[in-house]
Scaffold this active site. Structure first.
Site, PDB file in Angstrom:
ATOM      1  N   LYS A 175       0.910  -1.141   0.129  1.00 12.46           N
ATOM      2  CA  LYS A 175      -0.042   0.175   0.372  1.00 12.46           C
ATOM      3  C   LYS A 175       0.921   1.445   0.130  1.00 12.46           C
ATOM      4  O   LYS A 175       1.967   0.947   0.604  1.00 12.46           O
ATOM      5  CB  LYS A 175      -0.937  -0.030   1.139  1.00 12.46           C
ATOM      6  CG  LYS A 175      -1.759  -1.400   1.901  1.00 12.46           C
ATOM      7  CD  LYS A 175      -2.665  -1.095   0.581  1.00 12.46           C
ATOM      8  CE  LYS A 175      -3.552  -2.919   0.550  1.00 12.46           C
ATOM      9  NZ  LYS A 175      -5.029  -2.522  -0.405  1.00 12.46           N
ATOM     10  N   HIS A 294      -6.475 -14.059  -7.703  1.00 13.02           N
ATOM     11  CA  HIS A 294      -6.853 -12.508  -6.906  1.00 13.02           C
ATOM     12  C   HIS A 294      -8.598 -12.945  -7.931  1.00 13.02           C
ATOM     13  O   HIS A 294      -9.093 -12.549  -8.582  1.00 13.02           O
ATOM     14  CB  HIS A 294      -6.888 -10.979  -7.288  1.00 13.02           C
ATOM     15  CG  HIS A 294      -7.034 -10.128  -5.714  1.00 13.02           C
ATOM     16  ND1 HIS A 294      -8.518  -9.565  -6.334  1.00 13.02           N
ATOM     17  CD2 HIS A 294      -6.684  -9.601  -5.044  1.00 13.02           C
ATOM     18  CE1 HIS A 294      -8.914  -8.675  -5.592  1.00 13.02           C
ATOM     19  NE2 HIS A 294      -8.351  -8.754  -4.515  1.00 13.02           N
TER      20      HIS A 294
END
Length: 453
Positions: A175, A294
């Site tokens: 992140k 994902h």
């Protein structure tokens, strides 16, 4: 027109609309081992009998259309039609019922999840006679399972490649997901890996944007992997997202990852599509790459309780199409997930044979025969205080994927990774000593804090 193909009005053919249930509702039908079985949650329009709506689902997802056509006489509908063979009410829902449909195996192309879904869910969900429709589960027969390669490698082969046993694997999503330069991104990867994580991860929407092109990211992440491996003596990996606008570009990125010598790549299998995913899975099998999956966009499909498709169906499809990891929800984090239901499809991902268990949402017994298993990935909104519950719920064959739970540490990425690793090893050690993680988890973590940042 030859006598063999000529069809005369009134001879063996009667045009017009007739009720679906006259052809497609067959409660006396005994399912075959080779049938694909589906459980649909049906919410019909008012005043329509369940038998007619269940038959309509079977018809519109197989050989039927809204009217009788003369070409019906040129094939054997009894051989190829879907059949609604059982209907049962949904407890607590007066207007819903479960329709069970059997599809002959000849309706489906071998080794193609794309074709399977195009047939079963491709058209019927827009049927105006239904207010809502949800595919709850599929039974994939052994004969069809054997036409798929499945995961590129599977759980045991992955552990052997990584030389890591007896505990869940640890990961972290870098992140902020967007905006970092490739060099700064690689630095974040390095700090996490040297701190004790097994993997770091590209976020699902990190592809090849102007601020960080894919080739630069791959190079800096590979440097981080090799440097952290040299420091720790452990095999490390970063899920390099190969998802791209075309299959050709996706494979090009996977080829470059292989040339760099990294162990794993990643794909967004729902936005990328099952055809692309299966192609990438085959490439990974042939070239020794692990494949992380994902599930971006899954909630568009599975979030509604009465319409769409349950994630257990998407999980089964992923095991067939191919992937070594797939995100599965956490039960304890920030996303929705019911424990028993989640563990039901976790078993469908990992185990070879799963018995029918409606309390866990498993509508059919599923035999995967020799198809390798998939590691479930618990991610989103988890941190070290969730570690006892995650270790107990998911067991060793899983990936615990942190994000803010690593990067949010006040001392930085590496101490955050150390905290994750210490907490995990403390929980595994306590479990192996017979301690109850559900009861003593908080105390176990507090004890671990004494030797962790």
């Amino acid at each position: 027109m030859s006598p063999q193909t000529e069809t005369k009005a009134g001879v063996g053919f009667k045009a017009g609309v007739k009720e679906y249930k006259l052809t497609y509702y067959t409660p006396e039908y005994e399912t075959k081992d080779t049938d694909i079985l589906a459980a649909f949650r049906v919410t019909p329009q008012p005043g329509v009998p369940p038998e007619e709506r269940g038959a309509a689902v079977a018809a519109e997802s197989s050989t039927g259309t809204w009217t009788t056509v003369w070409t019906d006489g040129l094939t054997s509908l009894d051989r190829y039609k879907g059949r609604c063979y059982h209907i049962e009410p949904v407890p607590g829902e007066e207007e819903q019922f479960i329709a069970y449909v059997a599809y002959p195996l000849d309706l489906f192309e071998e080794g193609s999840v794309t074709n399977m879904f195009t047939s079963i869910v491709g058209n019927v969900f827009g049927f105006k006679a239904l207010r809502a429709l949800r595919l709850e589960d599929l039974r994939i027969p052994v004969a069809y399972v054997k036409t798929f390669q499945g995961p590129p490698h599977g759980i045991q082969v992955e552990r052997d490649k990584l030389n890591k046993y007896g505990r869940p694997l640890l990961g972290c999503t870098i992140k902020p997901k967007l905006g970092l330069s490739a060099k700064n991104y690689g630095r974040a990867v390095y700090e996490c890996l040297r701190g004790g994580l097994d993997f770091t991860k590209d976020d699902e929407n990190v592809n090849s944007q102007p601020f960080m092109r894919w080739r630069d990211r791959f190079l800096f992440c590979a440097e981080a992997i090799y440097k952290s491996q040299a420091e720790t003596g452990e095999i490390k990996g970063h899920y390099l997202n190969a998802t791209a606008g075309t299959c050709e570009e996706m494979i090009k990125r996977a080829v470059f990852a292989r040339e760099l010598g990294v162990p794993i790549v990643m794909h967004d299998y729902l936005t990328g599509g099952f055809t692309a995913n299966t192609s990438l899975s085959h490439y990974c099998r042939d070239n020794g790459l692990l494949l992380h999956i994902h599930r971006a966009m899954h909630a568009v499909i599975d979030r509604q309780k009465n319409h769409g498709m349950h994630f257990r169906v998407l999980a089964k499809a992923l095991r067939m199409s191919g992937g070594d990891h797939v995100h599965s929800g956490t039960v304890v984090g920030k996303l929705e997930g019911e424990r028993d239901i989640t563990l039901g499809f976790v078993d469908l991902l990992r185990d070879d044979y799963i018995e029918k268990d409606r309390s866990r949402g498993v509508y059919f017994t599923q035999d995967w025969v020799s198809l390798p298993g998939v590691l479930p990935v618990a991610s989103r909104g988890i941190h070290v205080w969730h570690m006892p519950a995650l270790t107990e719920i998911f067991g060793d064959d899983s990936v615990l994927q942190f994000g803010g739970g690593t990067l949010g540490h006040p001392w930085g990425n590496a101490p955050g990774a150390v905290a994750n690793r210490v907490a995990l090893e403390a929980c595994v050690k306590a479990r192996n000593e017979g301690r109850d993680l559900a009861v003593e988890g908080g105390e176990i973590i507090r004890e671990a804090c004494k030797w962790s940042p």
